[in-house]
Design a protein around this motif. Structure first.
Motif, PDB file in Angstrom:
ATOM      1  N   ASP A 164       0.834  -1.202   0.000  1.00 50.84           N
ATOM      2  CA  ASP A 164       0.000   0.000   0.000  1.00 50.84           C
ATOM      3  C   ASP A 164       0.876   1.262   0.000  1.00 50.84           C
ATOM      4  O   ASP A 164       1.800   1.400   0.809  1.00 50.84           O
ATOM      5  N   GLY A 165       0.575   2.162  -0.927  1.00 53.37           N
ATOM      6  CA  GLY A 165       1.354   3.392  -1.033  1.00 53.37           C
ATOM      7  C   GLY A 165       2.533   3.303  -1.979  1.00 53.37           C
ATOM      8  O   GLY A 165       3.270   4.285  -2.140  1.00 53.37           O
ATOM      9  N   ALA A 166       2.716   2.149  -2.626  1.00 56.14           N
ATOM     10  CA  ALA A 166       3.862   1.975  -3.519  1.00 56.14           C
ATOM     11  C   ALA A 166       3.798   2.925  -4.706  1.00 56.14           C
ATOM     12  O   ALA A 166       4.823   3.459  -5.154  1.00 56.14           O
ATOM     13  N   VAL A 167       2.595   3.162  -5.225  1.00 53.76           N
ATOM     14  CA  VAL A 167       2.441   4.032  -6.397  1.00 53.76           C
ATOM     15  C   VAL A 167       2.825   5.463  -6.054  1.00 53.76           C
ATOM     16  O   VAL A 167       3.556   6.130  -6.814  1.00 53.76           O
ATOM     17  N   LEU A 168       2.348   5.963  -4.929  1.00 49.82           N
ATOM     18  CA  LEU A 168       2.683   7.327  -4.520  1.00 49.82           C
ATOM     19  C   LEU A 168       4.191   7.476  -4.318  1.00 49.82           C
ATOM     20  O   LEU A 168       4.799   8.465  -4.750  1.00 49.82           O
ATOM     21  N   GLN A 169       4.804   6.475  -3.686  1.00 51.49           N
ATOM     22  CA  GLN A 169       6.258   6.514  -3.480  1.00 51.49           C
ATOM     23  C   GLN A 169       6.999   6.499  -4.813  1.00 51.49           C
ATOM     24  O   GLN A 169       7.997   7.215  -5.000  1.00 51.49           O
ATOM     25  N   ALA A 170       6.516   5.695  -5.777  1.00 48.84           N
ATOM     26  CA  ALA A 170       7.179   5.605  -7.076  1.00 48.84           C
ATOM     27  C   ALA A 170       7.039   6.907  -7.856  1.00 48.84           C
ATOM     28  O   ALA A 170       7.984   7.350  -8.518  1.00 48.84           O
ATOM     29  N   VAL A 171       5.867   7.527  -7.778  1.00 51.05           N
ATOM     30  CA  VAL A 171       5.655   8.793  -8.485  1.00 51.05           C
ATOM     31  C   VAL A 171       6.567   9.884  -7.914  1.00 51.05           C
ATOM     32  O   VAL A 171       7.249  10.608  -8.658  1.00 51.05           O
ATOM     33  N   LEU A 172       6.578  10.000  -6.577  1.00 44.07           N
ATOM     34  CA  LEU A 172       7.437  11.004  -5.939  1.00 44.07           C
ATOM     35  C   LEU A 172       8.908  10.715  -6.217  1.00 44.07           C
ATOM     36  O   LEU A 172       9.706  11.635  -6.450  1.00 44.07           O
ATOM     37  N   GLY A 173       9.281   9.432  -6.207  1.00 43.52           N
ATOM     38  CA  GLY A 173      10.660   9.065  -6.487  1.00 43.52           C
ATOM     39  C   GLY A 173      11.058   9.400  -7.922  1.00 43.52           C
ATOM     40  O   GLY A 173      12.171   9.875  -8.173  1.00 43.52           O
ATOM     41  N   THR A 174      10.149   9.169  -8.864  1.00 38.22           N
ATOM     42  CA  THR A 174      10.437   9.477 -10.269  1.00 38.22           C
ATOM     43  C   THR A 174      10.662  10.968 -10.467  1.00 38.22           C
ATOM     44  O   THR A 174      11.614  11.390 -11.137  1.00 38.22           O
ATOM     45  N   VAL A 175       9.783  11.770  -9.874  1.00 41.40           N
ATOM     46  CA  VAL A 175       9.929  13.227  -9.983  1.00 41.40           C
ATOM     47  C   VAL A 175      11.241  13.677  -9.346  1.00 41.40           C
ATOM     48  O   VAL A 175      11.965  14.522  -9.899  1.00 41.40           O
ATOM     49  N   SER A 176      11.570  13.112  -8.203  1.00 42.42           N
ATOM     50  CA  SER A 176      12.795  13.499  -7.497  1.00 42.42           C
ATOM     51  C   SER A 176      14.048  13.125  -8.278  1.00 42.42           C
ATOM     52  O   SER A 176      14.980  13.930  -8.423  1.00 42.42           O
ATOM     53  N   VAL A 238      19.860  -4.437  -5.860  1.00 43.04           N
ATOM     54  CA  VAL A 238      19.687  -4.442  -7.312  1.00 43.04           C
ATOM     55  C   VAL A 238      18.730  -3.329  -7.737  1.00 43.04           C
ATOM     56  O   VAL A 238      18.944  -2.653  -8.752  1.00 43.04           O
ATOM     57  N   GLY A 239      17.676  -3.121  -6.942  1.00 47.05           N
ATOM     58  CA  GLY A 239      16.726  -2.061  -7.262  1.00 47.05           C
ATOM     59  C   GLY A 239      17.364  -0.683  -7.216  1.00 47.05           C
ATOM     60  O   GLY A 239      17.115   0.164  -8.089  1.00 47.05           O
ATOM     61  N   LEU A 240      18.205  -0.449  -6.226  1.00 47.01           N
ATOM     62  CA  LEU A 240      18.894   0.833  -6.126  1.00 47.01           C
ATOM     63  C   LEU A 240      19.868   1.030  -7.287  1.00 47.01           C
ATOM     64  O   LEU A 240      20.004   2.136  -7.828  1.00 47.01           O
ATOM     65  N   VAL A 241      20.536  -0.060  -7.692  1.00 48.49           N
ATOM     66  CA  VAL A 241      21.432   0.018  -8.848  1.00 48.49           C
ATOM     67  C   VAL A 241      20.648   0.359 -10.108  1.00 48.49           C
ATOM     68  O   VAL A 241      21.076   1.191 -10.931  1.00 48.49           O
ATOM     69  N   ALA A 242      19.481  -0.257 -10.265  1.00 45.05           N
ATOM     70  CA  ALA A 242      18.648   0.008 -11.438  1.00 45.05           C
ATOM     71  C   ALA A 242      18.195   1.460 -11.475  1.00 45.05           C
ATOM     72  O   ALA A 242      18.181   2.090 -12.537  1.00 45.05           O
ATOM     73  N   VAL A 243      17.821   1.999 -10.324  1.00 49.15           N
ATOM     74  CA  VAL A 243      17.420   3.406 -10.259  1.00 49.15           C
ATOM     75  C   VAL A 243      18.596   4.310 -10.634  1.00 49.15           C
ATOM     76  O   VAL A 243      18.439   5.307 -11.351  1.00 49.15           O
TER      77      VAL A 243
END
Length: 301
Positions: A164-176, A238-243
């Motif tokens: 729950d809340g993954a989408v909001l975190q992903a959107v904010l992370g993408t903008v950041s 791995v996720g942090l490396v991908a980002v």
């Protein structure tokens, strides 16, 4: 280049020298089917808008009017500008969000998986078609955006149900990440050099091979769980490396667009630039979405 939309382009890719001998002597970069940038003196054997024969036929009043007229701008010459790229990118992103939101809220859950799969396949096919086209097709780029919007709407709902809340975190992370990448590029703290692009290319190949291996192991049941090898602490790393790779790809995209603007490429190439940015941003969003779900799953254990 990391992004095939830019790396395969004659106008956004690395400048081509006039020949092997010209490269050794520091020859200038040339782009096919492109007129000289505004303000470039006519070359021998060439005639500008006012060639030698035309100048002889001009009278004093015409010459005076020509020299007193304002300088031509990129809007007058229909050259690519940053505003063109911003407007096209903003429009595509708005369409992407609208389609994703409509898919999330309006599509029944019973058919949502089908819509998501169709969106993924359609986006993949149109993405490859647009990436390999030399001249941009606005209609195909818009169609790609619609398919990707349907795919993102379905997969976002799936991940949000897992965390729950993954989408909001992903959107904010993408903008950041986008803002930080743009700041680093504009400030000159990160410079796109041949060494940088080679490093990024090898890193992306390594990440792609790991992702393919993980997918095969999940299909065969060797690596269990929701994320296969990307579960737990390894999955977070791995996720942090991908980002980080996606952020580096954005910086390379910015450099490609800057090179196109400075070269005075046609304004229609704004569609290609916007499409290239959209591809990288979608990848970044999906990686952040997956990372948020992995962290949430790891926290529950």
């Amino acid at each position: 280049m990391s992004n095939p939309v830019f790396s395969r382009s004659d106008v956004f890719g690395e400048p081509r020298r006039t020949g092997a001998a010209g490269a050794r002597r520091g020859g200038t970069a040339t782009y096919p089917n492109q007129t000289p940038a505004y303000g470039t003196p006519p070359q021998p054997g060439q005639y500008g808008q006012y060639g030698a024969a035309d100048q002889q036929a001009m009278d004093a009043s015409q010459l005076d009017a020509m020299y007193q007229s304002p300088s031509a701008t990129t809007a007058d010459t229909r050259r690519l500008t940053y505003d063109d790229v911003i407007i096209k990118t903003g429009g595509l992103l708005a369409l992407l969000v609208v389609v994703a939101a409509a898919t999330w809220t309006l599509v029944p859950l019973a058919v949502l998986p089908v819509v998501t799969i169709v969106g993924a396949i359609g986006g993949l096919v149109l993405g490859l078609v647009n990436a390999f086209k030399r001249n941009p097709s606005p209609g195909l780029i818009v169609a790609y955006t619609v398919f990707e919007g349907a795919f993102l709407g379905g997969i976002s709902l799936m991940f949000n149900s897992m965390a729950d809340g993954a989408v909001l975190q992903a959107v904010l992370g993408t903008v950041s990440v986008f803002a930080v990448s743009l700041f680093l590029f504009r400030s000159g703290k990160v410079r796109v050099t041949p060494k940088f692009t080679r490093w990024l290319m090898f890193a992306l190949i390594g990440y792609a091979l790991f992702s393919l291996l993980n997918f095969v192991l999940m299909l065969t049941g060797v690596a269990g769980g929701e994320f296969g090898l990307r579960s737990g602490p390894l999955g977070i790393i791995v996720g942090l490396v991908a980002v980080g790779l996606a952020a580096a790809s954005l910086i390379v995209d910015f450099d490609s667009i800057k090179r196109g603007v400075e070269a005075g490429v046609p304004a229609k190439m704004a569609w290609s630039a916007a499409f290239g940015l959209l591809v990288t941003l979608i990848w970044l969003y999906i990686e952040l979405l997956r990372l948020a779900a992995i962290i949430s799953s790891f926290a529950r254990e």
